[in-house]
Design a protein around this motif. Structure first.
Motif, short mmCIF file in Angstrom:
data_model
loop_
_atom_site.label_atom_id
_atom_site.label_comp_id
_atom_site.label_asym_id
_atom_site.label_seq_id
_atom_site.Cartn_x
_atom_site.Cartn_y
_atom_site.Cartn_z
N ARG A 230 52.22 27.36 61.58
CA ARG A 230 51.66 26.20 60.88
C ARG A 230 52.54 25.73 59.72
O ARG A 230 52.67 24.53 59.47
N ASP A 231 53.14 26.71 59.02
CA ASP A 231 53.99 26.33 57.87
C ASP A 231 55.21 25.55 58.34
O ASP A 231 55.59 24.54 57.74
N LEU A 232 55.83 26.03 59.42
CA LEU A 232 57.01 25.34 59.94
C LEU A 232 56.64 23.92 60.39
O LEU A 232 57.34 22.95 60.06
N VAL A 233 55.53 23.80 61.12
CA VAL A 233 55.14 22.47 61.61
C VAL A 233 54.82 21.55 60.42
O VAL A 233 55.25 20.39 60.38
N ALA A 234 54.11 22.09 59.43
CA ALA A 234 53.76 21.28 58.25
C ALA A 234 55.03 20.80 57.54
O ALA A 234 55.12 19.63 57.12
N PHE B 155 45.61 25.12 68.41
CA PHE B 155 44.75 25.09 67.22
C PHE B 155 45.60 24.97 65.94
O PHE B 155 45.35 24.11 65.09
N ASN B 156 46.62 25.81 65.84
CA ASN B 156 47.46 25.76 64.63
C ASN B 156 48.21 24.44 64.51
O ASN B 156 48.35 23.89 63.41
N ALA C 23 47.90 21.77 61.42
CA ALA C 23 49.06 21.27 60.65
C ALA C 23 49.11 19.75 60.72
O ALA C 23 49.35 19.07 59.70
N VAL C 24 48.85 19.20 61.90
CA VAL C 24 48.89 17.75 62.06
C VAL C 24 47.76 17.10 61.26
O VAL C 24 47.94 16.07 60.61
N ARG C 25 46.59 17.73 61.27
CA ARG C 25 45.46 17.16 60.52
C ARG C 25 45.78 17.11 59.02
O ARG C 25 45.49 16.11 58.35
N GLY C 26 46.41 18.17 58.53
CA GLY C 26 46.78 18.20 57.11
C GLY C 26 47.73 17.06 56.77
O GLY C 26 47.57 16.37 55.75
N TYR C 27 48.72 16.86 57.63
CA TYR C 27 49.72 15.80 57.42
C TYR C 27 49.07 14.42 57.51
O TYR C 27 49.23 13.56 56.63
N TRP C 28 48.31 14.22 58.57
CA TRP C 28 47.69 12.92 58.84
C TRP C 28 46.70 12.52 57.72
O TRP C 28 46.68 11.37 57.29
N SER C 29 45.96 13.52 57.21
CA SER C 29 44.98 13.24 56.13
C SER C 29 45.66 12.67 54.89
O SER C 29 45.05 11.89 54.15
#
Ligand code: NAD
Ligand code: DAU
Length: 351
Positions: free
Chosen positions: A61-65, A104-105, A109-115
């Motif tokens: 998740r950290d890498l994707v974020a 899921f992860n 990560a995408v939800r955090g970015y998109w928000s």
């Protein structure tokens, strides 16, 4: 730019290559480079400033974020998965880990970015999840083809893990409003297909003088689509698909496995005849069936055709000829993918 996960695999690589052939929007490929991921598939983009390959896990998740924050993509297209049914039967753990926990992860990560995006970028953002017709289970001979409203009835560890990932994607839309799209496609074939799957296995085994293994009676039916037609469908759904919807992708090409085997053998008889003059079909060998083998898949793609105006460019006849020619012209690629790990798999599955 767009972020493509699993872009070094069979369909992902075809997608990235086609994307950059038809437009200039840059691509970041995130791929774990498992046995199925191959940097050689993207070799032609090595010095292309529009493409960046990052080795990593969708479950990190950290890498994707960090990738999302740095590159600010307008879309994520998720191809990353463990994809081979037979491997899922030998060892389902990796399928649960990547296809379910990994998705899921990635979603989180995408939800955090998109928000955190500004309103315009937030509205334009898309998460497209690439899935399979196998989530619908198996059809009897006279059943109508799968539509998007069929029950989800997966039968293998692979298809169950893909179904679970589809459910997660759906839930992230309904619960959090994440702008998602899902495609459920039938069997693909074409360039860069790893020779653990039926069609490339038939080609490489034929040329190597090895048996052509047919599971059970060979009368199982699959619905075949040339990979570049799958890629054009994904581009179209990304462009115009309705949020939260699923779209079936298929080319109305149902064929029994034995018919596929005979077609590949005939093409090779014509294009690269055996040195001894005998037909390749002599190499056909009936082997023990796959446990829980789904009998028939068939895709009803009318929603995609009527709503989004998509049509495949290839018939099975044109696509399979192109495919066989590609394998004949790319013997180095074939030799490189048949590494020690590949030989171990063949020994485990077909011994
Ligand atoms: P593939 O096995 O050839 O490629 C999968 C790619 O994902 C590989 O490059 C691999 O390295 C990468 N990957 C695996 N685990 C990863 C992880 N944890 N993080 C990042 N990357 C990872 O598969 P394919 O045939 O190209 O299929 C791509 C997608 O399309 C899959 O989701 C599959 O379920 C779906 N699909 C495939 C078909 C088909 O006929 N092949 C049909 C319909 C849908
Ligand atoms: O339907 C879409 C699915 O198609 C994708 O979701 C999967 O990722 C993809 O691998 C593919 O699954 P299949 O199991 O249908 O593909 P595979 O090429 O493994 O097998 C095709 C058919 O051929 C199937 O009925 C099993 C049979 N088969 C396969 C192999 C490898 C054989 O008879 N002999 C073989 O050696």
């Amino acid at each position: 730019m767009i972020l493509v996960t699993g872009g070094a695999g069979f369909i992902g690589a075809n997608f990235v290559l086609d994307w950059l052939a038809v437009n200039d929007e840059p691509v970041i490929t995130l791929d774990k480079l498992t046995y199925a991921g191959n940097v050689e598939n993207l070799h032609s983009l090595q010095n292309d400033p529009r493409h960046t390959l990052v080795q990593g896990d969708i479950g990190d998740r950290d890498l994707v974020a960090q990738l999302l924050a740095t590159h600010q993509p307008r879309a994520v297209i998720n191809f990353a998965a463990e994809s081979h049914v037979d491997r899922s039967i030998h060892g389902p753990g990796d399928f649960i880990q990547t296809n379910i926990v990994g998705t899921f992860n990635l979603l989180e990560a995408v939800r955090g970015y998109w928000s955190g995006l500004a309103a315009t970028e937030k509205a334009a953002f898309r998460f497209l999840h690439v899935s399979t017709d196998e989530v619908y289970g198996s059809l009897a001979k006279d059943d109508p083809a799968f539509t998007e409203s069929n029950h989800i009835e997966p039968n293998s560890p692979y298809s169950a893990s893909k179904a679970a990932s589809d459910h997660l994607v759906r839930a992230w839309h309904h619960t959090y409003g994440l702008p998602v799209l899902t495609t459920n496609c039938s069997n693909n074939y074409g360039p860069y297909h790893f020779p653990e799957k039926l069609i490339p296995l038939l080609i490489v085994n034929s040329l190597a003088g090895k048996p052509l293994p047919v599971y059970g009676d060979g009368q199982q039916i699959r619905d075949w689509l040339y990979v570049k037609d799958h890629c054009s469908a994904i581009r179209r759904v990304l462009e115009a698909g309705r949020l939260g919807e699923t779209y079936n992708v298929g080319g109305w090409n149902e064929k029994a496995n034995l018919e596929i085997v005979h077609t590949v053998c005939s093409l090779l008889d014509e294009l690269r005849p055996r040195a001894d003059g005998q037909p390749y079909k002599e190499q056909i060998t009936y082997v023990t069936d796959r446990p829980g083998h789904d009998r028939r898949y068939a895709i009803d793609a009318r929603k995609l055709e009527s709503e989004l105006g998509w049509k495949p460019a290839e018939t099975f006849e044109t696509g399979i000829r192109k495919t066989v020619l590609w394998y004949l012209d790319n013997s180095d690629w074939v030799a490189h993918v048949q590494s020690g790990a590949y030989r171990e798999w063949v020994q485990k599955q077909y011994a």
